[in-house]
Design an enzyme around this catalytic site. Sequence first.
Site, short mmCIF file in Angstrom:
data_model
loop_
_atom_site.label_atom_id
_atom_site.label_comp_id
_atom_site.label_asym_id
_atom_site.label_seq_id
_atom_site.Cartn_x
_atom_site.Cartn_y
_atom_site.Cartn_z
N LYS A 186 -16.76 10.48 5.42
CA LYS A 186 -15.84 9.58 4.71
C LYS A 186 -16.34 8.16 4.91
CE LYS A 186 -12.02 9.52 2.31
NZ LYS A 186 -11.46 10.51 1.35
N ASP A 208 -12.04 7.49 -3.70
CA ASP A 208 -10.78 7.69 -2.98
C ASP A 208 -9.91 6.50 -3.41
OD1 ASP A 208 -9.52 9.35 -0.59
OD2 ASP A 208 -9.06 7.27 -0.12
P1 NAP Z 1 -5.79 5.54 -6.29
O1 NAP Z 1 -6.17 6.02 -7.63
O2 NAP Z 1 -6.35 4.27 -5.78
O3 NAP Z 1 -4.18 5.47 -6.26
C1 NAP Z 1 -3.50 5.25 -5.07
C2 NAP Z 1 -2.02 5.14 -5.38
O4 NAP Z 1 -1.30 5.09 -4.15
C3 NAP Z 1 -1.66 3.88 -6.14
O5 NAP Z 1 -0.54 4.12 -6.94
C4 NAP Z 1 -1.34 2.91 -5.00
O6 NAP Z 1 -0.51 1.83 -5.38
C5 NAP Z 1 -0.63 3.82 -4.04
N1 NAP Z 1 -0.79 3.31 -2.67
C6 NAP Z 1 -1.94 2.97 -2.03
N2 NAP Z 1 -1.69 2.48 -0.80
C7 NAP Z 1 -0.34 2.52 -0.67
C8 NAP Z 1 0.53 2.16 0.38
N3 NAP Z 1 0.08 1.67 1.55
N4 NAP Z 1 1.86 2.35 0.17
C9 NAP Z 1 2.32 2.86 -1.01
N5 NAP Z 1 1.54 3.21 -2.03
C10 NAP Z 1 0.22 3.05 -1.86
O7 NAP Z 1 -6.13 6.63 -5.17
P2 NAP Z 1 -6.14 8.21 -5.30
O8 NAP Z 1 -7.53 8.63 -5.50
O9 NAP Z 1 -5.08 8.65 -6.25
O10 NAP Z 1 -5.74 8.63 -3.82
C11 NAP Z 1 -4.38 8.84 -3.42
C12 NAP Z 1 -4.35 9.70 -2.16
O11 NAP Z 1 -4.99 10.97 -2.42
C13 NAP Z 1 -5.10 9.14 -0.94
O12 NAP Z 1 -4.44 9.56 0.23
C14 NAP Z 1 -6.45 9.84 -1.02
O13 NAP Z 1 -7.11 9.86 0.23
C15 NAP Z 1 -6.01 11.20 -1.48
N6 NAP Z 1 -7.06 12.03 -2.10
C16 NAP Z 1 -7.73 11.59 -3.19
C17 NAP Z 1 -8.69 12.42 -3.78
C18 NAP Z 1 -9.40 12.02 -5.03
O14 NAP Z 1 -10.14 12.86 -5.57
N7 NAP Z 1 -9.22 10.84 -5.56
C19 NAP Z 1 -8.98 13.66 -3.21
C20 NAP Z 1 -8.26 14.08 -2.09
C21 NAP Z 1 -7.30 13.26 -1.55
P3 NAP Z 1 -1.14 0.36 -5.58
O15 NAP Z 1 -1.91 0.44 -6.86
O16 NAP Z 1 0.03 -0.55 -5.62
O17 NAP Z 1 -2.03 0.11 -4.38
#
Ligand code: NAP
Length: 460
Positions: free
Chosen positions: A140, A180
Amino acid sequence: MATVQEIKQDQLLDAKKYVDDVYEVVKKRNQGEEEFHQAVKEVFDSLVPVFAKHPEYIEHNILEQVVEPERIISFRVPWVDDEGKVQVNRGFRVQFNSAIGPYKGGLRFHPSVNASIIKFLGFEQIFKNSLTGQPIGGGKGGSDFDPKGKSDREIMRFCQSFMNELVNHIGPDVDVPAGDIGVGAREVGFMFGQYKRLKGAYEAGVLTGKGVGYGGSLARTEATGYGTVYFVEEMLKDNGDSFKGKTVVVSGSGNVSIYAIEKAHELGAKVVACSDSGGYIYDKNGIDLATVKQLKEVERKRISEYVNHHPEATYHEGSTDIWLVPCDIALPCATQNEINDVSAKILVANGVKAVGEGANMPSTLEAIDIFIKNDVLFGPAKAANAGGVAVSALEMAQNSMRLSWTFAEVDAKLHEIMKNIYKDSVEASVEYGHPGNLVVGSNIAGFKKVANAMISQGVI
Ligand code: NAP
């Protein structure tokens, strides 16, 4: 002579002591890294019955080996903003475990990123990647860079500078990063461009989550959200239920959330709330996903603007209050520790039937305990959100073969992988005496494959 029951009890006590001793070492060696401690504790507690049944893992001191990253890289990322000012961020890559394949795991750009966050994510990634059945190790990375409010040019200059150092540590057979939080197709594109320039070679398999026009896989964008819903669908099916007619709450409005909402709607559920870090929206008619996609994917605006398009919906400040909204199914898809014991109790009191973790470690240990004690079907992150990295591995496979599969082909493979992860987790939970506890089941199923590979490869 000791009875079978007594031997088991002795072995369990020995195993518990071993696990607790190694956990003390972890806390001492990684002081102040609370998120890392939390992720380690969850896995370690699940593994006690494994060490009782397989003392050979204790003989090889597998736990102390697996919890220490093979390598941690921390580096300076200087870049020039639009005013011509030099800005400096910190970059990380943790190469945690390469027992079953090249390191694989996303990059997170968010101001909260530090060594503890990257290590908890990298540690989880080892077992998640193992669960997918694909040949990928755990890693990561990321930076405390905040992409919010930055121009495309600033994002590009940052990504190029980040890659100027990362290039020395990655490669299609070495370490393959992806997106991520804060890293999507735009950022992956800029990083891939810089990697290509620095290497003077087109090594498509070095990054996943690329645009589909230049080596990206169809269905990668959808994979984590769809996969989470496929996993929850399996939990429901096993209990004679389905998404049809259910009320769902999905936190976040980023990549994972958007495609979890899309698939939940497709399966006949109504998603009534989603959020960002500022607050949440509630739409009793069901979230209009086209509006969310336009606001978040195209215009990069705040979720609060949704109510300007849908006056019947309401906006509420404070993202974690989203768990006050009554629902049958909760899909936390935003960030770590977004559901604590208080939120978990509210969800249970409101009659939640299933929780599927789209985000990484979104529930605290206390919250997980509350869900399990109240017989809520609980899909832990490393199983429920493994669809993203599974399709990343399929992207690597397509890049190696220099061909691309159709959306339907990739989606079908994703669906099959999620069913297998569910099945393997259930089977492990039964074999090790905690039937139906998917936290225990997924940790054990993911761990054993890695531990066996480490033993086969010797102390290296
Ligand atoms: P993303 O597209 O950047 O979206 C993140 C979302 O979560 C946004 O709506 C953001 O709001 C919100 N957020 C971020 N930090 C926050 C906080 N401290 N409090 C409340 N809301 C918050 O990211 P993503 O890829 O969807 O990832 C979301 C989660 O899934 C993470 O835990 C990541 O590790 C996990 N994940 C992602 C993947 C993948 O393929 N992308 C795979 C496995 C797991 P704002 O825009 O206001 O910041």
